[in-house]
Design an enzyme around this catalytic site. Structure first.
Site, PDB file in Angstrom:
ATOM      1  N   LYS A   1       0.857  -1.186   0.000  1.00  0.00           N
ATOM      2  CA  LYS A   1       0.000   0.000   0.000  1.00  0.00           C
ATOM      3  C   LYS A   1       0.893   1.236   0.000  1.00  0.00           C
ATOM      4  CE  LYS A   1      -3.701   2.306   2.580  1.00  0.00           C
ATOM      5  NZ  LYS A   1      -4.572   2.236   3.775  1.00  0.00           N
TER       6      LYS A   1
ATOM      7  N   LYS B   1      -2.209  -1.400  -3.704  1.00  0.00           N
ATOM      8  CA  LYS B   1      -3.062  -0.212  -3.608  1.00  0.00           C
ATOM      9  C   LYS B   1      -2.189   1.035  -3.675  1.00  0.00           C
ATOM     10  CE  LYS B   1      -6.493   1.971  -0.557  1.00  0.00           C
ATOM     11  NZ  LYS B   1      -7.151   1.934   0.766  1.00  0.00           N
TER      12      LYS B   1
END
Length: 332
Positions: free
Chosen positions: A202, A256
């Site tokens: 992420k 992400k």
């Protein structure tokens, strides 16, 4: 793979593009409803559907409306819903105790979805930012986001969600060592079948802005998240993080944001072969919607193309706010 081809004109690639039927026969990747996870926002109240201004078409829903949305998703063939809470500011504290309250918004929504749409898999978010008065994914002590104390809290949050009936736990916090602690806690508490879909890579991205509005974290956040989310310049680090989380017991892994990091998706899938997902985050969604509303692009075509790109990059599925719209199109 090195393709073997005859020289032109014996080989004409355009032959296979002439007919729609043949284009379908030679298509390498296909988008289906089985690829979709629908992120939804839950808030307090009853009968509430509140638009998120920075995310056209996205709503914050009360628990009863979340249950209705789950029934719709089930009918559309969407296999999973992911819950994110819009927590009342009065419940945000330094100790983040609302995060593991059995009756918090997320846990009530889990139970409501499981009752209304039992065939839907329910995924949750594990991070402290919706409950933290400082807006961070972890505890803040003397200006530092501390790791190990945060992991202890995340484990309590995980167990509360499992008890409520969650099928998939989604740790989005990026603290070190949390996957192993969560897995051990789930195993020892009788939740061996609860899966972990780790936000393993992420990035500290500029594409999260509308999401933070949707969960009410923008105003609370002090500073940034660069000490725990990844540097957008790094690629090899993502592979190290993925490997760590898989060895600690993650069942699936996520990258992400999505489209700006398709290269990471491809590397992860090719390297590990594990179930690999991407999150088409709020900023990506909002850009497509804004451009479509201004007639700068064909919104439907751009939406479908963007999702197909994740499949081409090796993803097994995508978290996307477009899920219901895409499912309706794919169902014809």
């Amino acid at each position: 793979m090195k393709p073997t081809i005859a020289p032109y004109p014996l080989t004409r690639f355009r032959r296979a593009r002439q007919l729609q039927a043949v284009r379908g026969l030679v298509r390498e990747n296909t988008l289906t409803t089985d690829d979709l996870i629908w992120p939804v926002f839950v808030r307090d109240g009853e009968g509430v559907e509140e638009p998120v201004p920075s995310m056209p078409g996205v709503m914050r829903r009360s628990v009863d409306q979340i249950a209705k949305a789950a029934v719709e998703a089930q009918a559309l063939g969407i296999p999973a819903i992911c819950i994110f809470p819009y927590t009342d500011p009065s419940l945000k504290t330094e100790d983040c105790a609302e995060a593991w309250n059995p009756d918090n918004l997320s846990n009530r929504a889990i139970r409501a979805i499981k009752a209304a749409a039992p065939d839907i898999a329910v995924m949750t978010d594990v991070a402290l930012d919706p409950y933290n008065i400082n807006g961070h994914d972890g505890y803040v002590v003397d200006g530092e986001i501390v790791n190990d104390k945060t992991v202890e809290a995340l484990v309590k949050m995980t167990l509360a969600q499992a008890e409520a009936g969650a099928d998939i736990i989604g740790p989005s916090d990026m603290m070190d060592g949390r996957i192993g602690e969560m897995r051990r806690a789930l195993e020892s508490s009788g939740h061996q079948n609860v899966m972990i879909l780790s936000y393993a890579a992420k990035y500290a991205s500029a594409f999260y802005g509308p999401f933070r509005d949707a969960v009410g974290a923008s105003g609370a956040l002090t500073g940034d998240k660069k000490t725990y989310q990844m540097d957008p310049a790094n690629s090899n680090e993502a592979l190290r993080l993925i490997e760590r989380d898989l060895t600690e017991g993650a069942d699936m892994v996520m990258i992400k944001p999505g489209m700006p990091y398709l290269d990471i998706c491809r590397r992860v899938k090719d390297t590990f072969g594990a179930p690999t997902y991407a999150y088409q985050v709020s900023g990506e969604y909002a850009m497509i919607q804004a451009a479509a509303q201004n007639d700068w692009i064909d919104g439907e075509k751009a939406m479908l193309e963007s999702l197909l790109a994740f499949k081409r990059a090796g993803c097994d599925g995508i978290l996307t706010y477009f899920a219901p719209e895409v499912a309706r199109i794919l169902q014809g």
